[in-house]
Design a protein around this motif. Structure first.
Motif, PDB file in Angstrom:
ATOM      1  N   ASN A   1       0.828  -1.206   0.000  1.00 43.97           N
ATOM      2  CA  ASN A   1       0.000   0.000   0.000  1.00 43.97           C
ATOM      3  C   ASN A   1       0.863   1.257   0.000  1.00 43.97           C
ATOM      4  OD1 ASN A   1      -2.366  -1.432  -0.065  1.00 43.97           O
ATOM      5  ND2 ASN A   1      -2.838  -1.153   2.096  1.00 43.97           N
ATOM      6  N   LYS A   2       1.946   1.225   0.754  1.00 44.43           N
ATOM      7  CA  LYS A   2       2.834   2.383   0.823  1.00 44.43           C
ATOM      8  C   LYS A   2       3.481   2.653  -0.539  1.00 44.43           C
ATOM      9  CE  LYS A   2       6.409   4.268   3.809  1.00 44.43           C
ATOM     10  NZ  LYS A   2       7.231   4.033   5.001  1.00 44.43           N
ATOM     11  N   GLU A   3       3.951   1.600  -1.191  1.00 46.30           N
ATOM     12  CA  GLU A   3       4.562   1.745  -2.512  1.00 46.30           C
ATOM     13  C   GLU A   3       3.542   2.230  -3.536  1.00 46.30           C
ATOM     14  OE1 GLU A   3       7.894  -1.816  -2.360  1.00 46.30           O
ATOM     15  OE2 GLU A   3       5.821  -2.315  -2.833  1.00 46.30           O
TER      16      GLU A   3
ATOM     17  N   THR B   1       0.736   3.874  -2.987  1.00 46.63           N
ATOM     18  CA  THR B   1       0.369   5.259  -2.686  1.00 46.63           C
ATOM     19  C   THR B   1       1.414   6.219  -3.245  1.00 46.63           C
ATOM     20  OG1 THR B   1      -0.847   4.615  -0.701  1.00 46.63           O
ATOM     21  CG2 THR B   1      -0.126   6.902  -0.832  1.00 46.63           C
ATOM     22  N   ALA B   2       2.679   5.902  -3.034  1.00 47.79           N
ATOM     23  CA  ALA B   2       3.759   6.749  -3.564  1.00 47.79           C
ATOM     24  C   ALA B   2       3.692   6.799  -5.090  1.00 47.79           C
ATOM     25  CB  ALA B   2       5.112   6.229  -3.094  1.00 47.79           C
ATOM     26  N   TYR B   3       3.431   5.664  -5.700  1.00 51.31           N
ATOM     27  CA  TYR B   3       3.335   5.625  -7.164  1.00 51.31           C
ATOM     28  C   TYR B   3       2.178   6.490  -7.654  1.00 51.31           C
ATOM     29  CZ  TYR B   3       2.715   3.988 -11.921  1.00 51.31           C
ATOM     30  OH  TYR B   3       2.576   3.947 -13.279  1.00 51.31           O
TER      31      TYR B   3
ATOM     32  N   LEU C   1       0.787   9.023  -6.195  1.00 49.92           N
ATOM     33  CA  LEU C   1       1.096  10.433  -5.993  1.00 49.92           C
ATOM     34  C   LEU C   1       2.044  10.972  -7.071  1.00 49.92           C
ATOM     35  CD1 LEU C   1       1.425  10.546  -2.109  1.00 49.92           C
ATOM     36  CD2 LEU C   1      -0.404  11.540  -3.509  1.00 49.92           C
ATOM     37  N   GLU C   2       2.917  10.122  -7.572  1.00 52.17           N
ATOM     38  CA  GLU C   2       3.849  10.530  -8.626  1.00 52.17           C
ATOM     39  C   GLU C   2       3.233  10.415 -10.024  1.00 52.17           C
ATOM     40  OE1 GLU C   2       7.054  11.740  -8.468  1.00 52.17           O
ATOM     41  OE2 GLU C   2       6.673  11.949  -6.324  1.00 52.17           O
TER      42      GLU C   2
ATOM     43  N   ARG D   1      -0.343  10.670 -11.057  1.00 48.65           N
ATOM     44  CA  ARG D   1      -1.750  10.948 -10.777  1.00 48.65           C
ATOM     45  C   ARG D   1      -2.681  10.667 -11.951  1.00 48.65           C
ATOM     46  NH1 ARG D   1      -2.327  14.405  -5.977  1.00 48.65           N
ATOM     47  NH2 ARG D   1      -0.261  14.613  -5.102  1.00 48.65           N
TER      48      ARG D   1
END
Length: 81
Positions: A10-12, A14-16, A18-19, A21
């Protein structure tokens, strides 16, 4: 080539998102992982419509946050053992 969203944490993911969109497939995958409303805990509003704090509801929120912090701390402690 797109990453495998199913294999991402989930963290990975989410970061993806955000980068990237504009990547709706990644966003759909992330949204699909959320807790369904039927399982979600809904807390009462903290303020009246005119902005007056509701002490009892704020106390409920504080207690819920304290419990969640304790769960996270316990999970971290258990993973270190």
């Amino acid at each position: 080539m797109k990453p495998n969203f199913e294999k991402m944490s989930n963290k990975e993911l989410t970061a993806y998102v955000l980068e990237n969109r504009e990547d709706m497939e990644a966003l759909d995958t992330l949204v699909d992982r959320r807790t369904p409303d039927s399982e979600a805990t809904i807390y009462p509003t903290m303020f009246t419509e005119d902005g007056v704090p509701i002490k009892r509801n704020i106390d409920i929120g504080k207690e819920a946050i304290a419990q969640r912090v304790e769960q996270v701390n316990q999970k971290q402690k258990n993973s270190q053992n």
